[in-house]
Design an enzyme around this catalytic site. Structure first.
Site, mmCIF file in Angstrom:
data_model
loop_
_atom_site.group_PDB
_atom_site.id
_atom_site.type_symbol
_atom_site.label_atom_id
_atom_site.label_comp_id
_atom_site.label_asym_id
_atom_site.label_seq_id
_atom_site.Cartn_x
_atom_site.Cartn_y
_atom_site.Cartn_z
ATOM 1 N N HIS A 150 -22.065 38.905 1.279
ATOM 2 C CA HIS A 150 -23.084 38.849 0.225
ATOM 3 C C HIS A 150 -23.776 37.483 0.219
ATOM 4 C CE1 HIS A 150 -20.380 42.108 -1.295
ATOM 5 N NE2 HIS A 150 -21.549 42.681 -1.467
ATOM 6 N N HIS A 154 -27.841 38.688 4.273
ATOM 7 C CA HIS A 154 -27.752 40.077 3.806
ATOM 8 C C HIS A 154 -28.966 40.428 2.946
ATOM 9 C CE1 HIS A 154 -26.411 43.685 1.767
ATOM 10 N NE2 HIS A 154 -26.385 43.054 0.596
ATOM 11 N N HIS A 190 -31.130 41.060 -5.175
ATOM 12 C CA HIS A 190 -30.163 42.031 -5.705
ATOM 13 C C HIS A 190 -28.729 41.510 -5.716
ATOM 14 C CE1 HIS A 190 -29.255 42.843 -1.460
ATOM 15 N NE2 HIS A 190 -28.186 43.478 -1.875
ATOM 16 N N ASP A 191 -28.385 40.534 -4.912
ATOM 17 C CA ASP A 191 -27.021 39.983 -4.893
ATOM 18 C C ASP A 191 -26.996 38.484 -5.180
ATOM 19 O OD1 ASP A 191 -25.214 42.051 -4.575
ATOM 20 O OD2 ASP A 191 -25.451 42.138 -2.392
#
Length: 214
Positions: A150, A154, A190-191
């Site tokens: 993560h 990524h 998103h992460d």
């Protein structure tokens, strides 16, 4: 986990910095930083609300130290290869790991600047390039580079995949510029700040994120 060739080095400022793209020692003790209920003072309150990653960047900025990760200089050969790869950014076999190496660990920022231009978002929304670049650097640096999965690479991979989806004819015909921009930003962020462990681990170790979002 300790991988060979720990890439953390001490810079001229005396602050430990990490080279993006490496996998240094992952110290999971950082995830067990519990906070005291009686803390007072602005500095302690900020530290309690932010992750270690964000607090580390914030404290360096407050001391006038420029983050080294955002300063990247590449020779023309690497830049040329990166530009050539961007010409094929709409293909599903795009090699994000190679692109990350060619951009010296700044794949997310470089990719998003390119995609915002490709989709005409900069012109449509009259975006200031300096402000946009600073924002994208902030998003990239809020990923934990020591996470084996993560991390910002990524995020760049998911963003490139989102670009491929957005170009599908059956979908593209119904999308507005706002839809495209929100799709790319959602994929990129998103992460953000993912600590590299799952939710049960954070709860059992009484991590401040578990308390914050309970």
């Amino acid at each position: 986990l300790c991988f060979a060739g720990d890439a953390r080095v001490r810079g001229q400022t005396g602050v430990l910095s990490e080279r993006r793209g490496s996998y240094p020692f992952i110290d999971f003790r950082l995830l067990n930083n519990t906070t005291l209920s009686g803390e007072i003072g602005t500095k302690k309150k900020v530290k309690r609300l932010l992750s270690f990653q964000r607090y580390f960047h914030a404290s360096r900025l407050l001391r006038g130290i420029v983050p080294q990760a955002s300063l990247y200089l590449l020779d023309e050969d690497y830049l040329g290869q990166a530009r050539h790869m961007l010409s094929k950014v709409g293909m599903w076999d795009f090699d994000i790991f190679l692109f990350d190496r060619l951009t010296n660990g700044n794949s997310l920022v470089t990719l998003l600047c390119h995609l915002f231009n490709v989709h005409g978002l900069i012109h449509h929304f009259q975006l200031d390039m300096v402000t946009l670049h600073r924002f994208l650097v902030m998003v990239q640096e809020d990923y934990h580079s020591q996470n084996p999965y993560h991390n910002a690479v990524h995020a760049a991979d998911v963003t490139q995949a989102m670009h491929c989806y957005l170009r599908e004819p059956k979908l593209a015909n119904f999308l507005t510029p706002s839809d495209v921009m929100l799709g790319l930003l959602a994929a990129a962020a998103h992460d953000v700040d993912h600590p590299g462990v799952n939710q049960p681990f954070l709860i059992k170790t009484k991590h401040h994120l578990a308390s914050l979002y309970q």
